[in-house]
Design a protein around this motif. Structure first.
Motif, PDB file in Angstrom:
ATOM      1  N   GLY A  49       0.809  -1.198   0.000  1.00  0.00           N
ATOM      2  CA  GLY A  49       0.000   0.000   0.000  1.00  0.00           C
ATOM      3  C   GLY A  49       0.843   1.249   0.000  1.00  0.00           C
ATOM      4  N   GLU A  50       0.265   2.337   0.451  1.00  0.00           N
ATOM      5  CA  GLU A  50       0.915   3.630   0.414  1.00  0.00           C
ATOM      6  C   GLU A  50       1.494   4.026   1.769  1.00  0.00           C
ATOM      7  OE1 GLU A  50      -2.126   6.286  -0.866  1.00  0.00           O
ATOM      8  OE2 GLU A  50      -1.731   5.954  -3.001  1.00  0.00           O
ATOM      9  N   LEU A  51       2.520   4.857   1.697  1.00  0.00           N
ATOM     10  CA  LEU A  51       3.125   5.483   2.861  1.00  0.00           C
ATOM     11  C   LEU A  51       2.992   6.990   2.723  1.00  0.00           C
ATOM     12  CD1 LEU A  51       6.466   3.459   2.950  1.00  0.00           C
ATOM     13  CD2 LEU A  51       4.546   3.159   4.505  1.00  0.00           C
ATOM     14  N   LEU A  52       3.304   7.682   3.793  1.00  0.00           N
ATOM     15  CA  LEU A  52       3.327   9.132   3.774  1.00  0.00           C
ATOM     16  C   LEU A  52       4.755   9.594   4.043  1.00  0.00           C
ATOM     17  CD1 LEU A  52       1.300  11.537   3.571  1.00  0.00           C
ATOM     18  CD2 LEU A  52       1.292  11.566   6.075  1.00  0.00           C
ATOM     19  N   VAL A  53       5.247  10.533   3.238  1.00  0.00           N
ATOM     20  CA  VAL A  53       6.556  11.147   3.492  1.00  0.00           C
ATOM     21  C   VAL A  53       6.343  12.651   3.627  1.00  0.00           C
ATOM     22  CG1 VAL A  53       7.864   9.351   2.302  1.00  0.00           C
ATOM     23  CG2 VAL A  53       7.102  11.343   1.016  1.00  0.00           C
ATOM     24  N   GLU A  54       7.091  13.274   4.551  1.00  0.00           N
ATOM     25  CA  GLU A  54       6.909  14.693   4.777  1.00  0.00           C
ATOM     26  C   GLU A  54       8.218  15.360   5.158  1.00  0.00           C
ATOM     27  OE1 GLU A  54       4.241  15.316   8.030  1.00  0.00           O
ATOM     28  OE2 GLU A  54       5.710  14.717   9.538  1.00  0.00           O
ATOM     29  N   LEU A  55       8.345  16.619   4.812  1.00  0.00           N
ATOM     30  CA  LEU A  55       9.481  17.433   5.221  1.00  0.00           C
ATOM     31  C   LEU A  55       9.138  18.079   6.557  1.00  0.00           C
ATOM     32  CD1 LEU A  55      10.324  19.104   1.807  1.00  0.00           C
ATOM     33  CD2 LEU A  55      11.888  17.645   3.116  1.00  0.00           C
ATOM     34  N   PRO A  56       9.873  17.778   7.611  1.00  0.00           N
ATOM     35  CA  PRO A  56       9.530  18.320   8.933  1.00  0.00           C
ATOM     36  C   PRO A  56       9.510  19.843   8.951  1.00  0.00           C
ATOM     37  CG  PRO A  56      11.191  16.594   9.111  1.00  0.00           C
ATOM     38  CD  PRO A  56      11.053  16.907   7.660  1.00  0.00           C
ATOM     39  N   GLY A  57       8.406  20.396   9.428  1.00  0.00           N
ATOM     40  CA  GLY A  57       8.296  21.827   9.595  1.00  0.00           C
ATOM     41  C   GLY A  57       8.147  22.624   8.321  1.00  0.00           C
ATOM     42  N   ARG A  58       7.938  21.965   7.175  1.00  0.00           N
ATOM     43  CA  ARG A  58       7.872  22.698   5.897  1.00  0.00           C
ATOM     44  C   ARG A  58       6.500  22.619   5.239  1.00  0.00           C
ATOM     45  NH1 ARG A  58      12.864  24.502   4.190  1.00  0.00           N
ATOM     46  NH2 ARG A  58      11.507  25.847   2.937  1.00  0.00           N
ATOM     47  N   ASP A  59       5.509  22.077   5.927  1.00  0.00           N
ATOM     48  CA  ASP A  59       4.147  22.026   5.400  1.00  0.00           C
ATOM     49  C   ASP A  59       4.111  21.369   4.016  1.00  0.00           C
ATOM     50  OD1 ASP A  59       1.407  22.411   5.494  1.00  0.00           O
ATOM     51  OD2 ASP A  59       1.482  24.404   4.588  1.00  0.00           O
ATOM     52  N   TRP A  60       4.815  20.242   3.898  1.00  0.00           N
ATOM     53  CA  TRP A  60       4.808  19.481   2.645  1.00  0.00           C
ATOM     54  C   TRP A  60       4.738  18.005   2.974  1.00  0.00           C
ATOM     55  CZ3 TRP A  60       7.713  15.553   0.570  1.00  0.00           C
ATOM     56  CH2 TRP A  60       7.510  15.269  -0.793  1.00  0.00           C
ATOM     57  N   ALA A  61       3.860  17.304   2.314  1.00  0.00           N
ATOM     58  CA  ALA A  61       3.727  15.863   2.480  1.00  0.00           C
ATOM     59  C   ALA A  61       3.286  15.256   1.154  1.00  0.00           C
ATOM     60  CB  ALA A  61       2.733  15.521   3.583  1.00  0.00           C
ATOM     61  N   ALA A  62       3.612  13.975   0.961  1.00  0.00           N
ATOM     62  CA  ALA A  62       3.253  13.271  -0.270  1.00  0.00           C
ATOM     63  C   ALA A  62       3.074  11.796   0.052  1.00  0.00           C
ATOM     64  CB  ALA A  62       4.330  13.460  -1.333  1.00  0.00           C
ATOM     65  N   THR A  63       2.277  11.121  -0.760  1.00  0.00           N
ATOM     66  CA  THR A  63       2.140   9.674  -0.617  1.00  0.00           C
ATOM     67  C   THR A  63       3.134   8.993  -1.550  1.00  0.00           C
ATOM     68  OG1 THR A  63       0.349   9.725  -2.248  1.00  0.00           O
ATOM     69  CG2 THR A  63      -0.271   9.735   0.089  1.00  0.00           C
ATOM     70  N   ALA A  64       3.558   7.796  -1.162  1.00  0.00           N
ATOM     71  CA  ALA A  64       4.572   7.071  -1.929  1.00  0.00           C
ATOM     72  C   ALA A  64       4.338   5.580  -1.793  1.00  0.00           C
ATOM     73  CB  ALA A  64       5.973   7.443  -1.434  1.00  0.00           C
ATOM     74  N   ARG A  65       4.852   4.839  -2.775  1.00  0.00           N
ATOM     75  CA  ARG A  65       4.757   3.384  -2.776  1.00  0.00           C
ATOM     76  C   ARG A  65       6.138   2.775  -2.973  1.00  0.00           C
ATOM     77  NH1 ARG A  65      -0.161   0.823  -3.592  1.00  0.00           N
ATOM     78  NH2 ARG A  65      -1.955   2.216  -3.915  1.00  0.00           N
ATOM     79  N   PRO A  66       6.418   1.631  -2.329  1.00  0.00           N
ATOM     80  CA  PRO A  66       7.717   0.971  -2.536  1.00  0.00           C
ATOM     81  C   PRO A  66       7.820   0.367  -3.930  1.00  0.00           C
ATOM     82  CG  PRO A  66       6.293  -0.347  -1.111  1.00  0.00           C
ATOM     83  CD  PRO A  66       5.589   0.952  -1.318  1.00  0.00           C
ATOM     84  N   LEU A  67       9.014   0.430  -4.498  1.00  0.00           N
ATOM     85  CA  LEU A  67       9.289  -0.165  -5.803  1.00  0.00           C
ATOM     86  C   LEU A  67       9.847  -1.573  -5.616  1.00  0.00           C
ATOM     87  CD1 LEU A  67      11.065   2.687  -7.822  1.00  0.00           C
ATOM     88  CD2 LEU A  67       8.688   1.921  -8.010  1.00  0.00           C
ATOM     89  N   ALA A  68       9.282  -2.534  -6.317  1.00  0.00           N
ATOM     90  CA  ALA A  68       9.760  -3.912  -6.206  1.00  0.00           C
ATOM     91  C   ALA A  68      11.200  -4.043  -6.696  1.00  0.00           C
ATOM     92  CB  ALA A  68       8.838  -4.849  -6.999  1.00  0.00           C
TER      93      ALA A  68
END
Length: 330
Positions: A49-68
């Motif tokens: 499934g999906e994960l969430l990645v974010e830049l601490p304190g920068r009001d930016w986040a994105a969803t990501a998936r692992p690559l096989a």
């Protein structure tokens, strides 16, 4: 510049923090995130499934998936079976950002990579997100040698008795070389005894073999300005030379004799060992060929000892001329 402009926190979709990751820019591809396989598996709870990645304190986040195709599982921390393979278990994962994500904030972006090279006691910095410090905690260490649960990993030894130790929450974090201004590895694990302050990283060159597109993120370090080292830096180097048993036992006399005549003839005699080593350092800093000569003499006398490698690493950081003699390693 430091790793904070391109290091993300890795979370599950419910907002639980599991570790860190590094934004990179593979050749001909959009930004990806490098992290550890165990960070991904724990965040996903064993499912895909999906994960969430974010830049601490920068009001930016994105969803990501692992690559096989960018995956190497975690090694076993138990004693391996005789003849069992461990080299293919490096604890490495690549995350692809999902399309339609918000643009990165100004001043933030993928981090440049560089091969770790032969461990020579070079100092590195790591930002992790342990419990109680979700905005980040800085640990410093030396790159000391190959080993640990995976034969591809490189050991890091904490620098300070009272400083932060690499622990839970640091997994996937960038190992930052402040001299080259490059990421040279990813934190993979820490020793179970926190007082030991021992951790391990996956070096960039191993990651390149696991996911070849990563080669496009490797950037050669540009020339750094050569400034005369501060007096405090010279004192630090003198103290580290004194800590090398093969040098300290005779107050640096053998080290002095190992230097070329053109360098050692300018070294005055001093009764106190620390003053003598400071005089050696000063003479080598003042001579055009002094730094490479000092580096070679230290490694010749001290061999591959931790103290000798630490002194050589300090020399490389404070004296530009020492770099011309650093290619051969220990």
């Amino acid at each position: 510049m430091g790793p904070e402009r391109g290091q993300v926190r890795v979370l599950s979709l419910d907002g639980t923090l599991w570790g860190a990751g590094v934004l990179v820019a593979p050749k001909g591809a959009a930004a990806h995130v490098l992290t550890c396989a165990h960070v991904v598996t724990t965040a996903l709870g064993g499912s895909s499934g999906e994960l969430l990645v974010e830049l601490p304190g920068r009001d930016w986040a994105a969803t990501a998936r692992p690559l096989a195709e960018g995956w190497s599982p975690s090694p076993s921390f138990d004693t391996p079976e005789p003849g069992g393979a461990t080299a293919d278990s490096c604890d490495f994962a690549v995350l692809a950002l999902e399309s339609g994500q918000p643009p990165l904030p100004g001043g933030c972006g993928p981090l440049p990579l560089a091969p770790c090279g032969v461990p020579q006691g070079q100092r590195v910095a790591v930002i992790g997100y342990p419990r109680g410090a979700p905005a980040g905690l800085i640990a410093t260490a030396r790159v000391t040698g190959v080993g640990g649960p995976c034969p591809e990993w490189v050991q890091l030894d904490g620098l300070r008795t009272t400083g932060a130790a690499v622990e839970r929450g640091f997994s996937g974090a960038a190992v930052w070389d402040p001299v080259r201004q490059r990421v040279i590895g990813l934190i993979t694990a820490a020793h179970s005894d926190r007082t030991a302050k021992i951790a391990w990283m996956l070096p960039v060159e191993t990651a390149l073999g696991l996911w070849p597109p990563l080669a496009g993120a490797v950037r050669p370090a540009g020339p750094r300005p050569c400034r005369p080292p501060a007096v405090e830096q010279q004192y630090q180097l003198a103290d580290e030379l004194l800590d090398v048993p093969q040098i300290g036992y005779d107050s640096g006399r053998a080290l002095r004799e190992a230097l070329p005549a053109a360098v050692r003839r300018n070294i005055r005699d001093h009764a106190w060992p620390r003053q003598q080593l400071q005089a050696v350092v000063q003479a080598c800093m003042d001579h055009r060929d002094g730094c490479p000569a000092l580096r070679a003499a230290v490694l010749n006398l001290g061999g591959g000892s931790v103290s000798a490698l630490a002194a050589a690493g300090t020399l490389d950081r404070i004296c530009c001329a020492a770099e011309s003699g650093s290619e051969g390693g220990a």
